[in-house]
Design a protein around this motif. Sequence first.
Motif, PDB file in Angstrom:
ATOM      1  N   HIS A  65     -56.352 -30.838 -71.703  1.00  0.00           N
ATOM      2  CA  HIS A  65     -55.887 -30.737 -70.240  1.00  0.00           C
ATOM      3  C   HIS A  65     -54.540 -29.649 -70.387  1.00  0.00           C
ATOM      4  CE1 HIS A  65     -54.471 -32.382 -66.363  1.00  0.00           C
ATOM      5  NE2 HIS A  65     -53.245 -32.388 -67.088  1.00  0.00           N
ATOM      6  N   ASN A  68     -50.240 -26.962 -65.598  1.00  0.00           N
ATOM      7  CA  ASN A  68     -50.203 -25.795 -64.398  1.00  0.00           C
ATOM      8  C   ASN A  68     -48.892 -26.062 -63.775  1.00  0.00           C
ATOM      9  OD1 ASN A  68     -50.622 -24.027 -62.271  1.00  0.00           O
ATOM     10  ND2 ASN A  68     -52.751 -24.558 -62.218  1.00  0.00           N
ATOM     11  N   TYR A 108     -46.032 -36.713 -68.183  1.00  0.00           N
ATOM     12  CA  TYR A 108     -44.606 -37.336 -68.105  1.00  0.00           C
ATOM     13  C   TYR A 108     -44.413 -38.339 -69.191  1.00  0.00           C
ATOM     14  CZ  TYR A 108     -41.085 -40.267 -65.804  1.00  0.00           C
ATOM     15  OH  TYR A 108     -40.023 -41.212 -65.639  1.00  0.00           O
ATOM     16  N   ASP A 117     -49.568 -26.550 -60.113  1.00  0.00           N
ATOM     17  CA  ASP A 117     -50.358 -27.692 -59.750  1.00  0.00           C
ATOM     18  C   ASP A 117     -49.719 -29.151 -60.103  1.00  0.00           C
ATOM     19  OD1 ASP A 117     -52.186 -29.790 -59.300  1.00  0.00           O
ATOM     20  OD2 ASP A 117     -53.854 -28.750 -60.078  1.00  0.00           O
ATOM     21  N   ARG A 118     -48.971 -29.839 -59.085  1.00  0.00           N
ATOM     22  CA  ARG A 118     -48.107 -31.048 -59.581  1.00  0.00           C
ATOM     23  C   ARG A 118     -48.981 -32.010 -60.225  1.00  0.00           C
ATOM     24  NH1 ARG A 118     -44.547 -33.443 -61.405  1.00  0.00           N
ATOM     25  NH2 ARG A 118     -43.126 -34.455 -60.575  1.00  0.00           N
ATOM     26  N   GLU A 119     -50.157 -31.988 -59.983  1.00  0.00           N
ATOM     27  CA  GLU A 119     -51.079 -32.933 -60.263  1.00  0.00           C
ATOM     28  C   GLU A 119     -51.485 -32.891 -61.898  1.00  0.00           C
ATOM     29  OE1 GLU A 119     -52.416 -35.958 -59.022  1.00  0.00           O
ATOM     30  OE2 GLU A 119     -50.836 -35.429 -57.335  1.00  0.00           O
ATOM     31  N   THR A 120     -51.734 -31.852 -62.269  1.00  0.00           N
ATOM     32  CA  THR A 120     -51.901 -31.599 -63.661  1.00  0.00           C
ATOM     33  C   THR A 120     -50.491 -31.807 -64.509  1.00  0.00           C
ATOM     34  OG1 THR A 120     -50.817 -29.055 -63.684  1.00  0.00           O
ATOM     35  CG2 THR A 120     -53.411 -29.546 -63.245  1.00  0.00           C
ATOM     36  N   GLN A 121     -49.432 -31.822 -63.847  1.00  0.00           N
ATOM     37  CA  GLN A 121     -48.095 -32.269 -64.692  1.00  0.00           C
ATOM     38  C   GLN A 121     -47.987 -33.492 -64.868  1.00  0.00           C
ATOM     39  OE1 GLN A 121     -45.314 -30.143 -62.132  1.00  0.00           O
ATOM     40  NE2 GLN A 121     -46.481 -28.120 -61.993  1.00  0.00           N
ATOM     41  N   LYS A 122     -48.200 -34.324 -63.882  1.00  0.00           N
ATOM     42  CA  LYS A 122     -48.129 -35.830 -64.089  1.00  0.00           C
ATOM     43  C   LYS A 122     -48.509 -36.478 -65.546  1.00  0.00           C
ATOM     44  CE  LYS A 122     -47.964 -36.540 -59.115  1.00  0.00           C
ATOM     45  NZ  LYS A 122     -48.876 -37.489 -57.969  1.00  0.00           N
ATOM     46  N   LYS A 123     -49.461 -36.049 -65.926  1.00  0.00           N
ATOM     47  CA  LYS A 123     -50.222 -36.707 -67.104  1.00  0.00           C
ATOM     48  C   LYS A 123     -49.191 -36.466 -68.475  1.00  0.00           C
ATOM     49  CE  LYS A 123     -55.056 -36.536 -65.824  1.00  0.00           C
ATOM     50  NZ  LYS A 123     -56.393 -36.139 -66.244  1.00  0.00           N
TER      51      LYS A 123
END
Length: 456
Positions: A135, A138, A149, A141-147
């Motif tokens: 994974h 990006n 955290y 792409d905020r959604e790819t960044q959340k994981k």
Amino acid sequence: MSNNELTYNDFLQRLNIQDVLIDAGYHLNKRDGLRYPSYVRLDSDGRRIRGDKFIVMPSGQCCFAAQRQEVFNVISFIKGHPHFFAEYHAGMPPDRLVNLVCNRLLNHPIADRETRIIRPKRDVKPFDMADYDIHKFNPQDRETQKKFYPYFKHRGIDLYTQYAFHRNFCLATKHREDGLRYTNLAFPLTLPNDMEKVVGLEERGRLRMDGNGSYKGKAEGSNSSRGLWIASPAKIPLAEAKHIYWFESAYDAMAYYQLRQANDKELRKAIFVSTGGTPTEKQMQGVVALTLSARQHICFDTDQAGKEFTKNLQKELYRAVRSTIEETPERKPYLDTVPDGDNLDGGEIELLPKDLLSSYGKYEAAMEEVLSMRSGGLCHPDDIQDQVDVMNGHYRQFREGLREFLGLDKAHDASFIREQPNPPHKDWNDQLLAVLKLKEALDQSQEREQQPRFHR
């Protein structure tokens, strides 16, 4: 530790550096004429071995190697010269050697430890990136960044730093035969001369629920002897880099970048290297061979291991410089006296041309004056610094002449600097967390001051 065991503090307090020098085979040099005692080694014919001299500093607890510009105490001298002591054998841990030598010199018996039996490792399948689900981060792409955290939050590494290094980390989930799935933050390891092929992963896990740290290690089958994490926010090729920054972990590299990038805009163009733990000779050789003309920033931890790693990297840099020099009949007698892995100024000075010998004499005299001013306690710090500047100026003149004599291109002369986090922090991530904690406390204090106050 039992009550009768001695510690490093005991060794430093009870032993004089001269005791250790004598035990290592050094002899008091009565004809030297220096202001402080000096010790030299003798050959089989009883003649002084030139270029192998230590000057005892005024405190009596340390000695100074003038040609190498290094200071040693009892502990660091033994670790730096293990082969001079009877207790040493190949593969002996440095701390074990220090304990044996110091306890013997203090006539303090130390119990033998049982030999630990190490089981041979089972065959391990070579690393294959295809064994993992990947994974990526990006920046758009905020959604790819959340994981990511949970892996960066407890380390204090912010989004801007993650953006800078986003090409050089990912989340990797291993395909296991038992069906279980474990995901780790992964920093890909590559070879300096083939950075397209991933040969392993430096791995970090989530913070544990009890807050007591997290998993760290390398993926099974990783090429740990050669592979390193090599990253550049500006995507500068390794061979074109002007600055190389060395760390023991990728977390530390990112923390350093976060701490310094606001005041050093050129940091984006640097190369950041993580050895993922203890640096190996092959790791260091692989990078140094391609970056000898770059400025090497040695940012290893401040503990004893970090100090040893620093010395080992310096040795590899010196060896690489030596390999670029053509051994002519004029140069060979001097080069033969330079110890392996030592600075080029570590040879027998008296074998150099007279003008260089004179130049070195000016440096050594200036160095003596610095030692005298520091030990006297009567000189103003500014005056001492002025004398240090004089000393460094003489050394630069000597070094320039030495390069000319050896036919060494200045661009290929070893250029490095030791950078350390502010005390008492052991590594750069510790310092980053301390900075963030202080900032948070100041922000809370300002908020309280800005709140309206009501009076009766």
